[in-house]
Design an enzyme around this catalytic site. Structure first.
Site, PDB file in Angstrom:
ATOM      1  N   ASP A  10       0.840  -1.202   0.000  1.00  0.00           N
ATOM      2  CA  ASP A  10       0.000   0.000   0.000  1.00  0.00           C
ATOM      3  C   ASP A  10       0.872   1.249   0.000  1.00  0.00           C
ATOM      4  O   ASP A  10       0.982   1.969   0.995  1.00  0.00           O
ATOM      5  CB  ASP A  10      -0.943  -0.017   1.213  1.00  0.00           C
ATOM      6  CG  ASP A  10      -1.979  -1.123   1.099  1.00  0.00           C
ATOM      7  OD1 ASP A  10      -2.327  -1.496  -0.040  1.00  0.00           O
ATOM      8  OD2 ASP A  10      -2.429  -1.629   2.137  1.00  0.00           O
ATOM      9  N   LYS A  32       0.377  -7.903  -2.966  1.00  0.00           N
ATOM     10  CA  LYS A  32      -0.858  -7.325  -3.475  1.00  0.00           C
ATOM     11  C   LYS A  32      -0.623  -5.895  -3.947  1.00  0.00           C
ATOM     12  O   LYS A  32      -0.023  -5.090  -3.233  1.00  0.00           O
ATOM     13  CB  LYS A  32      -1.943  -7.326  -2.381  1.00  0.00           C
ATOM     14  CG  LYS A  32      -3.283  -6.753  -2.832  1.00  0.00           C
ATOM     15  CD  LYS A  32      -4.339  -6.875  -1.741  1.00  0.00           C
ATOM     16  CE  LYS A  32      -4.217  -5.803  -0.672  1.00  0.00           C
ATOM     17  NZ  LYS A  32      -4.618  -4.457  -1.165  1.00  0.00           N
ATOM     18  N   ASP A  59      -5.400  -6.162  -7.035  1.00  0.00           N
ATOM     19  CA  ASP A  59      -6.595  -5.829  -6.247  1.00  0.00           C
ATOM     20  C   ASP A  59      -7.231  -4.546  -6.790  1.00  0.00           C
ATOM     21  O   ASP A  59      -7.129  -3.477  -6.195  1.00  0.00           O
ATOM     22  CB  ASP A  59      -6.176  -5.664  -4.784  1.00  0.00           C
ATOM     23  CG  ASP A  59      -7.327  -5.289  -3.867  1.00  0.00           C
ATOM     24  OD1 ASP A  59      -8.487  -5.557  -4.221  1.00  0.00           O
ATOM     25  OD2 ASP A  59      -7.051  -4.710  -2.788  1.00  0.00           O
ATOM     26  N   LYS A  61     -10.630  -4.607  -8.055  1.00  0.00           N
ATOM     27  CA  LYS A  61     -12.077  -4.686  -7.788  1.00  0.00           C
ATOM     28  C   LYS A  61     -12.911  -4.175  -8.978  1.00  0.00           C
ATOM     29  O   LYS A  61     -13.708  -3.247  -8.854  1.00  0.00           O
ATOM     30  CB  LYS A  61     -12.433  -3.895  -6.529  1.00  0.00           C
ATOM     31  CG  LYS A  61     -11.719  -4.362  -5.261  1.00  0.00           C
ATOM     32  CD  LYS A  61     -12.165  -3.547  -4.058  1.00  0.00           C
ATOM     33  CE  LYS A  61     -11.454  -3.953  -2.796  1.00  0.00           C
ATOM     34  NZ  LYS A  61     -10.017  -3.558  -2.796  1.00  0.00           N
ATOM     35  N   PHE A  62     -12.752  -4.805 -10.111  1.00  0.00           N
ATOM     36  CA  PHE A  62     -13.475  -4.372 -11.305  1.00  0.00           C
ATOM     37  C   PHE A  62     -14.991  -4.435 -11.088  1.00  0.00           C
ATOM     38  O   PHE A  62     -15.516  -5.395 -10.528  1.00  0.00           O
ATOM     39  CB  PHE A  62     -13.101  -5.245 -12.503  1.00  0.00           C
ATOM     40  CG  PHE A  62     -11.658  -5.147 -12.913  1.00  0.00           C
ATOM     41  CD1 PHE A  62     -11.056  -3.919 -13.116  1.00  0.00           C
ATOM     42  CD2 PHE A  62     -10.898  -6.298 -13.103  1.00  0.00           C
ATOM     43  CE1 PHE A  62      -9.728  -3.831 -13.509  1.00  0.00           C
ATOM     44  CE2 PHE A  62      -9.575  -6.219 -13.496  1.00  0.00           C
ATOM     45  CZ  PHE A  62      -8.990  -4.978 -13.694  1.00  0.00           C
ATOM     46  N   ASP A  64     -18.240  -3.023 -13.589  1.00  0.00           N
ATOM     47  CA  ASP A  64     -18.695  -2.267 -14.753  1.00  0.00           C
ATOM     48  C   ASP A  64     -19.629  -3.174 -15.549  1.00  0.00           C
ATOM     49  O   ASP A  64     -20.014  -4.247 -15.068  1.00  0.00           O
ATOM     50  CB  ASP A  64     -17.485  -1.810 -15.582  1.00  0.00           C
ATOM     51  CG  ASP A  64     -17.704  -0.478 -16.283  1.00  0.00           C
ATOM     52  OD1 ASP A  64     -18.744  -0.354 -16.971  1.00  0.00           O
ATOM     53  OD2 ASP A  64     -16.858   0.420 -16.167  1.00  0.00           O
ATOM     54  N   ILE A  65     -19.976  -2.757 -16.757  1.00  0.00           N
ATOM     55  CA  ILE A  65     -20.811  -3.615 -17.576  1.00  0.00           C
ATOM     56  C   ILE A  65     -20.022  -4.880 -17.932  1.00  0.00           C
ATOM     57  O   ILE A  65     -18.785  -4.882 -17.917  1.00  0.00           O
ATOM     58  CB  ILE A  65     -21.298  -2.881 -18.841  1.00  0.00           C
ATOM     59  CG1 ILE A  65     -20.112  -2.501 -19.744  1.00  0.00           C
ATOM     60  CG2 ILE A  65     -22.113  -1.641 -18.474  1.00  0.00           C
ATOM     61  CD1 ILE A  65     -20.550  -1.940 -21.092  1.00  0.00           C
ATOM     62  N   GLN A  67     -19.112  -6.589 -20.590  1.00  0.00           N
ATOM     63  CA  GLN A  67     -18.068  -6.582 -21.618  1.00  0.00           C
ATOM     64  C   GLN A  67     -16.819  -5.844 -21.144  1.00  0.00           C
ATOM     65  O   GLN A  67     -15.691  -6.296 -21.390  1.00  0.00           O
ATOM     66  CB  GLN A  67     -18.596  -5.952 -22.903  1.00  0.00           C
ATOM     67  CG  GLN A  67     -17.597  -6.006 -24.061  1.00  0.00           C
ATOM     68  CD  GLN A  67     -18.148  -5.384 -25.327  1.00  0.00           C
ATOM     69  OE1 GLN A  67     -18.874  -4.410 -25.295  1.00  0.00           O
ATOM     70  NE2 GLN A  67     -17.791  -5.952 -26.469  1.00  0.00           N
ATOM     71  N   THR A  68     -17.009  -4.722 -20.465  1.00  0.00           N
ATOM     72  CA  THR A  68     -15.862  -3.948 -19.989  1.00  0.00           C
ATOM     73  C   THR A  68     -15.077  -4.721 -18.942  1.00  0.00           C
ATOM     74  O   THR A  68     -13.835  -4.763 -18.973  1.00  0.00           O
ATOM     75  CB  THR A  68     -16.345  -2.607 -19.410  1.00  0.00           C
ATOM     76  OG1 THR A  68     -16.973  -1.858 -20.454  1.00  0.00           O
ATOM     77  CG2 THR A  68     -15.193  -1.801 -18.842  1.00  0.00           C
ATOM     78  N   THR A 118     -16.132  -3.570   3.763  1.00  0.00           N
ATOM     79  CA  THR A 118     -16.160  -3.434   5.225  1.00  0.00           C
ATOM     80  C   THR A 118     -16.505  -2.020   5.666  1.00  0.00           C
ATOM     81  O   THR A 118     -16.855  -1.806   6.824  1.00  0.00           O
ATOM     82  CB  THR A 118     -14.804  -3.852   5.829  1.00  0.00           C
ATOM     83  OG1 THR A 118     -13.760  -3.087   5.213  1.00  0.00           O
ATOM     84  CG2 THR A 118     -14.535  -5.334   5.595  1.00  0.00           C
ATOM     85  N   ARG A 178      -3.496  -9.554  11.983  1.00  0.00           N
ATOM     86  CA  ARG A 178      -2.531  -8.933  12.897  1.00  0.00           C
ATOM     87  C   ARG A 178      -1.877  -9.995  13.763  1.00  0.00           C
ATOM     88  O   ARG A 178      -2.543 -10.937  14.201  1.00  0.00           O
ATOM     89  CB  ARG A 178      -3.235  -7.922  13.823  1.00  0.00           C
ATOM     90  CG  ARG A 178      -3.822  -6.713  13.095  1.00  0.00           C
ATOM     91  CD  ARG A 178      -2.710  -5.782  12.639  1.00  0.00           C
ATOM     92  NE  ARG A 178      -3.210  -4.570  12.021  1.00  0.00           N
ATOM     93  CZ  ARG A 178      -3.478  -4.412  10.736  1.00  0.00           C
ATOM     94  NH1 ARG A 178      -3.307  -5.433   9.908  1.00  0.00           N
ATOM     95  NH2 ARG A 178      -3.900  -3.270  10.263  1.00  0.00           N
ATOM     96  N   GLN A 187      -7.501  -0.932  13.198  1.00  0.00           N
ATOM     97  CA  GLN A 187      -8.354  -1.874  12.478  1.00  0.00           C
ATOM     98  C   GLN A 187      -9.317  -2.505  13.477  1.00  0.00           C
ATOM     99  O   GLN A 187      -8.909  -3.019  14.512  1.00  0.00           O
ATOM    100  CB  GLN A 187      -7.508  -2.966  11.810  1.00  0.00           C
ATOM    101  CG  GLN A 187      -6.806  -2.497  10.564  1.00  0.00           C
ATOM    102  CD  GLN A 187      -7.625  -2.790   9.313  1.00  0.00           C
ATOM    103  OE1 GLN A 187      -8.800  -3.071   9.397  1.00  0.00           O
ATOM    104  NE2 GLN A 187      -6.991  -2.704   8.171  1.00  0.00           N
ATOM    105  N   ARG A 208       0.589  -3.282   7.333  1.00  0.00           N
ATOM    106  CA  ARG A 208       1.516  -2.561   8.205  1.00  0.00           C
ATOM    107  C   ARG A 208       2.349  -3.416   9.160  1.00  0.00           C
ATOM    108  O   ARG A 208       3.507  -3.043   9.432  1.00  0.00           O
ATOM    109  CB  ARG A 208       0.746  -1.492   8.986  1.00  0.00           C
ATOM    110  CG  ARG A 208       0.382  -0.288   8.131  1.00  0.00           C
ATOM    111  CD  ARG A 208      -0.584   0.638   8.845  1.00  0.00           C
ATOM    112  NE  ARG A 208      -1.894   0.011   9.031  1.00  0.00           N
ATOM    113  CZ  ARG A 208      -2.873   0.552   9.744  1.00  0.00           C
ATOM    114  NH1 ARG A 208      -2.694   1.696  10.365  1.00  0.00           N
ATOM    115  NH2 ARG A 208      -4.038  -0.056   9.837  1.00  0.00           N
TER     116      ARG A 208
END
Length: 229
Positions: A10, A32, A59, A61-62, A64-65, A67-68, A118, A178, A187, A208
């Site tokens: 991240d 990731k 990561d 997270k697609f 959309d429609i 086909q996309t 979440t 953790r 968290q 982290r």
């Protein structure tokens, strides 16, 4: 057996991600790449990490429609990533299109689905027209993902036992992991590595506790030890 640990890179700077990766052993973890880092660094970083021996969870997270999303999943599969994800709330046609796209790839990545973020609680779901409890919506979208032939789900460790019981065929990827000494931080829905694995998690996303550690390699080794504790 391959390590269940996935280290979340991240970072906003690809050089920082590569510096961290240089301290880690790819036989002990996967990595990731999320939206911010991929937007900054693009496919080149995926290739650089794979050249270092790491399997990459993309990561993004697609959602959309159909086909996309299918084209995006095809492009991700062409990068050789190990795993990628979509939003289950995109619906059955979108999920099936995504699954068909990765099925057609010579290098087929694992395809997993995000159910309910979440950050969303019952009032937030009601704002978008979902009046069932969060747990009911999670199960509804998990069942949809299973019916569409996906490989797994992203879920909190607290949901892992429920999801594994309902859908034993799906792999479970759990964030918020953790070590015992760090279980009380900002968290809220955390679990130790051993407890998460016992609950049914297959892969554990760790950020982290490793990336912010003074010695990331030592922290990674400690997390691996904690998996068997």
């Amino acid at each position: 057996m391959k390590s269940p640990l996935i280290v979340a890179l991240d970072y906003a700077d690809p050089s920082a991600a590569l510096d961290l990766a240089a301290l880690l052993d790819p036989s002990q973890c996967r990595v990731k790449i999320g939206k911010e880092l991929f937007t900054v660094a693009g496919p080149l970083l995926v290739e650089q990490l794979q050249d270092k021996g790491f399997e990459v969870f993309l990561d993004l997270k697609f959602h959309d429609i159909p086909q996309t999303v299918a084209k995006a999943c095809h492009a991700a599969a062409q990068l050789g990533v190990w795993m990628l994800n979509v939003h289950a709330s995109g619906g059955q046609a979108m999920l099936e299109a995504a699954r068909k796209a990765v099925d057609a790839s010579p290098h087929r990545p694992l395809l997993i689905a995000v159910t309910v973020l979440t950050s969303l609680d019952a009032p937030a779901l009601q704002q978008v027209g979902v009046f069932d409890p969060v747990s009911v919506q999670v199960e509804r979208l998990a069942a949809l993902s299973a019916a569409a032939g996906l490989d797994g789900l992203v879920c909190s460790a607290q949901e892992a036992a429920q999801m594994k019981l309902a859908h034993p065929e799906l792999c479970l990827v759990t964030p918020g992991i953790r070590p015992p000494e760090h279980i009380a931080d900002d968290q809220k829905r955390t679990m130790t590595p051993a407890a998460a694995l016992a609950a049914g998690a297959d892969y554990l996303v760790v950020g982290r506790p490793i990336t912010a550690a003074a010695d990331p390699a030592q922290a990674l080794a400690a997390m691996l030890a904690a998996c068997a504790a």
